[in-house]
Design an enzyme around this catalytic site. Structure first.
Site, PDB file in Angstrom:
ATOM      1  N   ASP A 110      -3.267  -5.020   0.657  1.00  0.00           N
ATOM      2  CA  ASP A 110      -3.623  -4.175  -0.314  1.00  0.00           C
ATOM      3  C   ASP A 110      -3.533  -5.150  -1.675  1.00  0.00           C
ATOM      4  O   ASP A 110      -2.983  -6.180  -1.675  1.00  0.00           O
ATOM      5  CB  ASP A 110      -3.100  -2.848  -0.446  1.00  0.00           C
ATOM      6  CG  ASP A 110      -1.438  -3.027  -0.488  1.00  0.00           C
ATOM      7  OD1 ASP A 110      -0.851  -4.256  -0.106  1.00  0.00           O
ATOM      8  OD2 ASP A 110      -0.786  -2.007  -0.606  1.00  0.00           O
ATOM      9  N   PHE A 168      -6.174 -11.729  -2.094  1.00  0.00           N
ATOM     10  CA  PHE A 168      -5.158 -12.751  -2.218  1.00  0.00           C
ATOM     11  C   PHE A 168      -5.369 -13.452  -3.728  1.00  0.00           C
ATOM     12  O   PHE A 168      -4.441 -14.334  -4.112  1.00  0.00           O
ATOM     13  CB  PHE A 168      -5.425 -13.898  -1.070  1.00  0.00           C
ATOM     14  CG  PHE A 168      -5.264 -13.350   0.258  1.00  0.00           C
ATOM     15  CD1 PHE A 168      -3.773 -13.070   0.593  1.00  0.00           C
ATOM     16  CD2 PHE A 168      -5.998 -12.922   1.202  1.00  0.00           C
ATOM     17  CE1 PHE A 168      -3.426 -12.828   1.982  1.00  0.00           C
ATOM     18  CE2 PHE A 168      -5.523 -12.625   2.338  1.00  0.00           C
ATOM     19  CZ  PHE A 168      -4.457 -12.524   2.694  1.00  0.00           C
ATOM     20  N   HIS A 213      -0.194 -14.603   9.533  1.00  0.00           N
ATOM     21  CA  HIS A 213      -0.272 -14.128   8.076  1.00  0.00           C
ATOM     22  C   HIS A 213       0.542 -15.244   7.133  1.00  0.00           C
ATOM     23  O   HIS A 213       1.433 -16.013   7.491  1.00  0.00           O
ATOM     24  CB  HIS A 213       0.102 -12.952   7.824  1.00  0.00           C
ATOM     25  CG  HIS A 213      -0.145 -12.393   6.376  1.00  0.00           C
ATOM     26  ND1 HIS A 213       0.493 -12.701   5.256  1.00  0.00           N
ATOM     27  CD2 HIS A 213      -1.209 -11.572   6.186  1.00  0.00           C
ATOM     28  CE1 HIS A 213      -0.123 -12.309   4.330  1.00  0.00           C
ATOM     29  NE2 HIS A 213      -1.241 -11.462   4.955  1.00  0.00           N
ATOM     30  N   TYR A 232      -2.114  -6.836  -5.072  1.00  0.00           N
ATOM     31  CA  TYR A 232      -0.730  -6.997  -5.535  1.00  0.00           C
ATOM     32  C   TYR A 232       0.066  -5.847  -6.284  1.00  0.00           C
ATOM     33  O   TYR A 232      -0.837  -5.421  -7.179  1.00  0.00           O
ATOM     34  CB  TYR A 232      -0.797  -8.386  -6.338  1.00  0.00           C
ATOM     35  CG  TYR A 232      -0.993  -9.659  -5.522  1.00  0.00           C
ATOM     36  CD1 TYR A 232      -0.286 -10.004  -4.521  1.00  0.00           C
ATOM     37  CD2 TYR A 232      -2.225 -10.369  -5.725  1.00  0.00           C
ATOM     38  CE1 TYR A 232      -0.766 -11.220  -3.547  1.00  0.00           C
ATOM     39  CE2 TYR A 232      -2.690 -11.701  -5.119  1.00  0.00           C
ATOM     40  CZ  TYR A 232      -1.686 -11.862  -4.162  1.00  0.00           C
ATOM     41  OH  TYR A 232      -2.172 -13.055  -3.473  1.00  0.00           O
TER      42      TYR A 232
END
Length: 222
Positions: free
Chosen positions: A61, A74, A181, A63
């Site tokens: 989701d 990202f 991740h 930031y």
């Protein structure tokens, strides 16, 4: 009632008639600061149309820090410093993998080359990561994966949450890359050393397609 905005290139997805109106109403009724701003909510889909999409990178989701998110997974606004830790780790792997470095955390240059940077939720209350996790956003990611996988596409699935979405990718001549991740909690458990950027470019080259310039160019920020 005003019809909520939808990205024109993707507006045929059932999500926009079946799910988005209710989600939009929920966001409008939320008294908290919601990120990113409304006009950037669908930036990933606005900037990379279905016809342009060659690579899909799935995030979680936006930031939750005001001033960071601008609608691409990202990615952050170009003046953000220090970088979010996951993005910093992505750039460390980029340098180790390709020798290329990004000028800042704005990844719109990737999007312009056909890299769809899609979060599974496109809104978040400020300071509350996963705060809109249950609004119904994942259906959009599911349908985008189903739609893009009608033709050969490269998919980068970082972490368990993204990898669970693999079932929505239609069988085909795809490149599917899976690793840990880039979060500091997991990056050393398989993200570092996974070399996804060069793998994507080798796959594209094998198909006689233009490879991705993973650096962030100044002209992309104008």
């Amino acid at each position: 009632m005003t019809t909520p905005y939808m990205p024109s290139g993707w507006s045929d997805l059932p999500f926009f008639t079946e799910d988005w109106p209710a989600i939009a109403n929920s966001i409008a009724a939320d008294t908290r600061q919601i990120l990113p701003p409304d006009h950037q909510r669908f930036a990933a889909l606005d900037q990379t149309t279905p016809e342009q999409t060659r690579v899909v990178i799935i995030g979680q989701d936006p930031y939750p820090t005001p001033g960071h998110a601008h609608g691409l997974a990202f990615s952050v606004e170009p003046d953000v410093s220090p970088l979010p830790r996951s993005l910093n780790n992505i750039f460390k792997e980029l340098i180790d993998d390709t020798g290329q470095a990004a000028l800042n955390g704005d990844l719109r240059h990737w999007a312009a080359q056909g890299v769809l940077l899609l979060n599974t939720a496109l809104s978040v209350p400020a300071g509350e990561a996963n705060g809109h996790k249950h609004l119904g956003w994942p259906k959009l990611a599911h349908q985008v994966l189903e739609h893009t996988s009608q033709r050969p596409t490269a998919y980068i699935l970082w972490g368990n949450a993204a990898q669970k979405l693999e079932s929505f990718i239609n069988p085909g001549d795809h490149l599917i890359l899976k690793s840990a991740h880039p979060s500091p909690l997991s990056a050393r458990r398989g993200f570092f050393g996974s070399r996804p950027f060069s793998a994507v470019n080798r796959w594209l080259a094998s198909r006689d397609e233009t490879t991705i310039d993973w650096t962030v160019q100044p002209e992309a920020l104008k």
